[in-house]
Write a protein that holds these residues in place. Structure first.
Motif, PDB file in Angstrom:
ATOM      1  N   ASP A 125       0.856  -1.187   0.000  1.00 46.08           N
ATOM      2  CA  ASP A 125       0.000   0.000   0.000  1.00 46.08           C
ATOM      3  C   ASP A 125       0.891   1.236   0.000  1.00 46.08           C
ATOM      4  O   ASP A 125       2.010   1.210   0.542  1.00 46.08           O
ATOM      5  N   THR A 126       0.370   2.325  -0.574  1.00 51.20           N
ATOM      6  CA  THR A 126       1.182   3.528  -0.741  1.00 51.20           C
ATOM      7  C   THR A 126       1.802   3.993   0.580  1.00 51.20           C
ATOM      8  O   THR A 126       2.998   4.325   0.626  1.00 51.20           O
ATOM      9  N   ASP A 127       1.034   3.999   1.668  1.00 54.27           N
ATOM     10  CA  ASP A 127       1.556   4.516   2.947  1.00 54.27           C
ATOM     11  C   ASP A 127       2.793   3.741   3.392  1.00 54.27           C
ATOM     12  O   ASP A 127       3.775   4.326   3.856  1.00 54.27           O
ATOM     13  N   GLU A 128       2.696   2.419   3.256  1.00 48.90           N
ATOM     14  CA  GLU A 128       3.829   1.587   3.681  1.00 48.90           C
ATOM     15  C   GLU A 128       5.054   1.832   2.788  1.00 48.90           C
ATOM     16  O   GLU A 128       6.188   1.905   3.270  1.00 48.90           O
ATOM     17  N   MET A 129       4.816   2.008   1.493  1.00 48.09           N
ATOM     18  CA  MET A 129       5.941   2.262   0.578  1.00 48.09           C
ATOM     19  C   MET A 129       6.585   3.617   0.881  1.00 48.09           C
ATOM     20  O   MET A 129       7.805   3.766   0.807  1.00 48.09           O
ATOM     21  N   VAL A 130       5.762   4.594   1.241  1.00 48.58           N
ATOM     22  CA  VAL A 130       6.302   5.917   1.600  1.00 48.58           C
ATOM     23  C   VAL A 130       7.164   5.771   2.855  1.00 48.58           C
ATOM     24  O   VAL A 130       8.288   6.281   2.918  1.00 48.58           O
ATOM     25  N   ARG A 131       6.639   5.041   3.860  1.00 50.31           N
ATOM     26  CA  ARG A 131       7.419   4.840   5.106  1.00 50.31           C
ATOM     27  C   ARG A 131       8.747   4.138   4.802  1.00 50.31           C
ATOM     28  O   ARG A 131       9.801   4.555   5.278  1.00 50.31           O
ATOM     29  N   ASP A 132       8.697   3.089   3.979  1.00 50.71           N
ATOM     30  CA  ASP A 132       9.926   2.346   3.648  1.00 50.71           C
ATOM     31  C   ASP A 132      10.922   3.234   2.898  1.00 50.71           C
ATOM     32  O   ASP A 132      12.137   3.143   3.108  1.00 50.71           O
ATOM     33  N   LYS A 136      14.857   1.771  -5.759  1.00 48.64           N
ATOM     34  CA  LYS A 136      14.303   0.967  -6.858  1.00 48.64           C
ATOM     35  C   LYS A 136      12.917   0.547  -6.393  1.00 48.64           C
ATOM     36  O   LYS A 136      12.769  -0.336  -5.545  1.00 48.64           O
ATOM     37  N   VAL A 137      11.913   1.232  -6.917  1.00 52.83           N
ATOM     38  CA  VAL A 137      10.560   1.067  -6.389  1.00 52.83           C
ATOM     39  C   VAL A 137       9.801   0.049  -7.233  1.00 52.83           C
ATOM     40  O   VAL A 137       9.666   0.185  -8.450  1.00 52.83           O
ATOM     41  N   LYS A 138       9.304  -0.988  -6.560  1.00 49.39           N
ATOM     42  CA  LYS A 138       8.561  -2.040  -7.244  1.00 49.39           C
ATOM     43  C   LYS A 138       7.120  -1.590  -7.470  1.00 49.39           C
ATOM     44  O   LYS A 138       6.457  -1.099  -6.529  1.00 49.39           O
ATOM     45  N   VAL A 139       6.666  -1.739  -8.714  1.00 48.64           N
ATOM     46  CA  VAL A 139       5.273  -1.418  -9.067  1.00 48.64           C
ATOM     47  C   VAL A 139       4.735  -2.572  -9.923  1.00 48.64           C
ATOM     48  O   VAL A 139       5.163  -3.704  -9.758  1.00 48.64           O
ATOM     49  N   GLY A 140       3.775  -2.251 -10.798  1.00 50.98           N
ATOM     50  CA  GLY A 140       3.223  -3.289 -11.679  1.00 50.98           C
ATOM     51  C   GLY A 140       1.969  -3.912 -11.105  1.00 50.98           C
ATOM     52  O   GLY A 140       1.572  -5.000 -11.481  1.00 50.98           O
ATOM     53  N   LYS A 141       1.358  -3.176 -10.162  1.00 47.41           N
ATOM     54  CA  LYS A 141       0.130  -3.675  -9.528  1.00 47.41           C
ATOM     55  C   LYS A 141      -0.969  -2.645  -9.729  1.00 47.41           C
ATOM     56  O   LYS A 141      -1.427  -2.016  -8.765  1.00 47.41           O
ATOM     57  N   ARG A 167       1.485   5.745  -6.069  1.00 42.62           N
ATOM     58  CA  ARG A 167       2.620   5.274  -5.236  1.00 42.62           C
ATOM     59  C   ARG A 167       3.843   6.172  -5.466  1.00 42.62           C
ATOM     60  O   ARG A 167       4.459   6.666  -4.516  1.00 42.62           O
ATOM     61  N   ILE A 168       4.178   6.378  -6.742  1.00 42.34           N
ATOM     62  CA  ILE A 168       5.401   7.137  -7.048  1.00 42.34           C
ATOM     63  C   ILE A 168       5.216   8.617  -6.683  1.00 42.34           C
ATOM     64  O   ILE A 168       6.140   9.264  -6.166  1.00 42.34           O
ATOM     65  N   ARG A 169       4.012   9.157  -6.911  1.00 42.60           N
ATOM     66  CA  ARG A 169       3.755  10.567  -6.583  1.00 42.60           C
ATOM     67  C   ARG A 169       3.984  10.807  -5.081  1.00 42.60           C
ATOM     68  O   ARG A 169       4.673  11.743  -4.678  1.00 42.60           O
ATOM     69  N   GLU A 170       3.435   9.915  -4.259  1.00 41.07           N
ATOM     70  CA  GLU A 170       3.560  10.096  -2.800  1.00 41.07           C
ATOM     71  C   GLU A 170       4.996   9.877  -2.326  1.00 41.07           C
ATOM     72  O   GLU A 170       5.471  10.567  -1.430  1.00 41.07           O
TER      73      GLU A 170
END
Ligand SMILES: C[C@H](N)C(=O)N[C@@H](CCC(=O)O)C(=O)O
Ligand code: MG
Length: 368
Positions: free
Chosen positions: A145-152, A165-170, A178-181
């Motif tokens: 989820d976006t919040d968790e990715m921002v925290r990480d 290196k941000v994993k997406v494709g979902k 995700r990338i904007r945040e």
């Protein structure tokens, strides 16, 4: 000097957090370790991560390939002629690149030790002035989820990492969010590379990447937007966006690499030893990249420090390699080995130790 014996063992290392991509979720490194021994007792090490969703190689298939095909074919061969050993290994069974990579890495480690040279010096002999002694790796941000990715992402930047290196494709739209945040949270100076791990269709890839461009998110590159076998899709995406496209799962062999470079299937190539079947084939892709003027990344699967060290040595040796995704050891909770390149946050420091530098591997080996 002859190759006296090959032995195998297993290692399990827990991860700091689950590793999640569009293809899989993993909680620990569970790899096969190879040890090769020369007649004089000198040893070399290699590692095989079973990444079935990408290479098709499982723990069982890797062990069987080494035990029943590779070891019987090459044991007893002369170590002064590595190309002949590699040719024999290549011919004894098709594909099985992970098993071949582990044995290839162990043999290069052993060969460099017998030559009394660090592997990166040996691999860089064509152009010693281009050899690097320090690299900078990115760090993977798992898809969540976006919040968790921002925290990480904020945590990784706080630990000194400057390339994510941000994993997406979902889901394309969700991926833009995700990338904007993440960009909002880490600021403009952090490099963001995006890896879709084949998760988009070609149309979705173009609209998602274009939306990221229009929003000014400053993405360095997008890795493997579409399925590995959709070569036309890779060409289509590369031609329809401004952001550089990096081929990962589409390039295993030298032939795959040349096709991408010749037919513009991507702008950049991610070379991984587990896809090429080891260093001998990876070097050929680097030679092609030099000819075509293409820049490469050396990447890794979810691996620990034995095989990642081999990737580090290759990355240090070749000038076409301008990007390192060699974060396997940083994702592991512990480093059970001794020796090898030193990881200091994002920095990887090479030393003049012989071979890949790994001196102790805490594994119970079985001679095969
Ligand atoms: C670990 C590395 N940063 C990475 O993301 N590697 C692969 C995925 C490997 C795996 O699933 O084990 C990649 O796609 O680049
Ligand atoms: Mg990738």
């Amino acid at each position: 000097m002859k190759l006296k014996e090959i032995a195998i063992g297993y290692i399990e290392i827990p991860l700091v957090t689950p590793f999640k991509t569009a293809l899989r979720t993993v909680n620990s490194v569970n790899d096969l370790i190879v040890k090769v021994t020369a007649e004089d007792g000198t040893e070399g090490y290699g590692e095989a991560p079973p990444t079935a969703v990408i290479t098709g190689d499982t723990k069982e298939s890797i062990e069987a390939a080494i035990r029943y095909y590779i070891a019987p074919s090459i044991t007893g061969m002369g170590l002064d002629d590595l190309p002949s050993i590699m040719a024999k290994m290549e011919k004894c069974l098709a594909k099985n690149t992970t098993a071949k990579a582990a044995v290839d890495i162990a043999l290069y480690d052993l060969y460099a030790k017998l030559q009394k040279k660090p592997l990166f010096r040996l691999l860089g002999e064509k152009d010693p002035s281009a050899v690097k002694t320090e690299l900078e790796t990115d760090i993977t941000i798992s898809v969540n989820d976006t919040d968790e990715m921002v925290r990480d992402s904020v945590k990784a930047v706080g630990e000194g990492f400057r390339i994510l290196k941000v994993k997406v494709g979902k889901g394309g739209e969700k991926d833009v969010e995700r990338i904007r945040e993440i960009r909002k949270a880490v600021g403009k100076d952090v490099v963001i590379r995006v890896d879709a791990n084949q998760g988009w269709t070609r149309e979705e890839a173009v609209s998602t990447i274009t939306a990221m461009e229009d929003a000014g998110l400053g993405i360095e590159l997008v890795e493997q937007p579409v399925s590995y076998h959709d070569f036309k899709g890779m060409q289509y995406v590369t031609a329809h966006v401004q952001t550089p496209i990096l081929a990962d799962e589409s390039v295993f062999s030298y032939e795959d690499g040349v096709r991408v470079m010749e037919e513009h299937g991507a702008d950049l190539v991610n070379i991984k030893l587990m896809k090429t079947g080891g260093i001998h084939e990876a070097v050929k892709i680097c030679d092609a990249a030099d000819r075509f003027g293409i820049k490469c990344m050396i990447g890794c699967m979810l691996e620990s420090k034995v095989s990642v060290s081999a990737g580090v040595h290759l990355a240090a040796a070749r000038s076409c390699v301008t990007m390192a995704d060699l974060d396997g050891p940083s994702l592991c909770k512990v480093d059970p080995y001794e020796g090898g390149p030193v990881y200091q946050g994002p920095k990887i420091l090479l030393s003049e130790d012989y071979g890949i530098g790994i001196t102790k591997v805490p594994v119970k080996f079985e001679r095969i």
